[in-house]
Design an enzyme around this catalytic site. Structure first.
Site, mmCIF file in Angstrom:
data_model
loop_
_atom_site.group_PDB
_atom_site.id
_atom_site.type_symbol
_atom_site.label_atom_id
_atom_site.label_comp_id
_atom_site.label_asym_id
_atom_site.label_seq_id
_atom_site.Cartn_x
_atom_site.Cartn_y
_atom_site.Cartn_z
ATOM 1 C CB CYS A 1 -0.758 -0.033 1.338
ATOM 2 S SG CYS A 1 -1.945 1.397 1.614
ATOM 3 N N GLY A 2 0.451 2.288 -0.415
ATOM 4 C CA GLY A 2 1.138 3.626 -0.697
ATOM 5 C C GLY A 2 1.381 4.014 0.995
#
Ligand SMILES: *[C@@H]1O[C@H](CO)[C@@H](O)[C@H](O)[C@H]1NC(C)=O
Ligand SMILES: *[C@@H]1O[C@H](CO)[C@@H](O)[C@H](O)[C@H]1NC(C)=O
Length: 195
Positions: free
Chosen positions: A53-54
């Protein structure tokens, strides 16, 4: 109409009544049954995590830092639950997830088996996360939702993926300080000295 409402209410009460976070059993990332009762009497931060995930890098680093900061108190644990439901950002097996987060972030808190935290109709939600969604009325909408649990297993605060772990630090610290000055902690401290 009223009957439907009463049934709805009853179902919800059945889910929530007499329960707290520490009354659930979960499975750790290596497949062992873990009664969360072992964390009773301590503060926990329950988080749904993902590796791709970012937010992964910033959040994991923050969570590892947080666990380290409170280590001396022995009154706090991050409890991390991998979940693949948000844009499939946790696709790997439990073994690979564990290997990755140990190598990359040197995780110092308990990791649990990958589970579903919400239901969009076809998924079977983990009972603990079903409970979290019900009592907060606010299940995760993304990775890295953070639920703060007090020593009695009650959820006292929550934050989404945008909240930096450093912002949460003072809130956890005050919860721990409160406990440190209470009688049951003194008893536990004495117990520890005896050993
Ligand atoms: C939770 O785990 C404990 C220890 O293995 C077991 O005795 C207990 O029955 C389990 N509870 C539930 C609700 O599965
Ligand atoms: C807990 O509180 C006592 C005073 O009641 C204090 O001396 C001690 O440093 C505190 N422990 C921690 C880990 O802060």
């Amino acid at each position: 109409m009223l009957a439907i409402y009463v049934i709805f209410l009853f179902t919800n009460c059945y889910l929530i009544f007499g329960k707290d976070v520490y009354s659930f059993n979960v499975t750790d990332i290596e497949g062992n049954n873990v009664p969360l009762e072992k964390y009773k009497g301590k503060v926990s931060l329950i988080v749904n995590v993902a590796s791709k995930c970012g937010y992964t890098d910033k959040q994991y680093k923050g969570l590892v830092w947080l666990q380290k900061e409170f280590e001396i108190y022995n009154l706090f644990n991050v409890l991390a639950f991998p979940c693949n439901q948000f844009w499939e950002q946790e696709p790997e097996t439990n073994a690979n997830i564990f290997k990755y987060v140990k190598a990359t972030y040197k995780v110092n808190f308990p990791m649990f088996a990958k589970i579903d935290v919400i239901s969009r109709g076809w998924e079977k939600v983990d009972p603990l996360w079903l409970y979290i969604g019900e009592v907060t009325n606010s299940p995760p909408t993304w990775n890295f939702w953070k639920y703060l649990v007090d020593k009695n297993g009650q959820i006292v605060s929550q934050w989404g993926q945008n909240t930096d772990v450093k912002e949460i630090y003072p809130i956890i610290k005050s919860l721990i300080n409160e406990m440190n000055s209470s009688d049951d902690t003194k008893k536990r401290t004495n117990l520890k000295t005896d050993l």
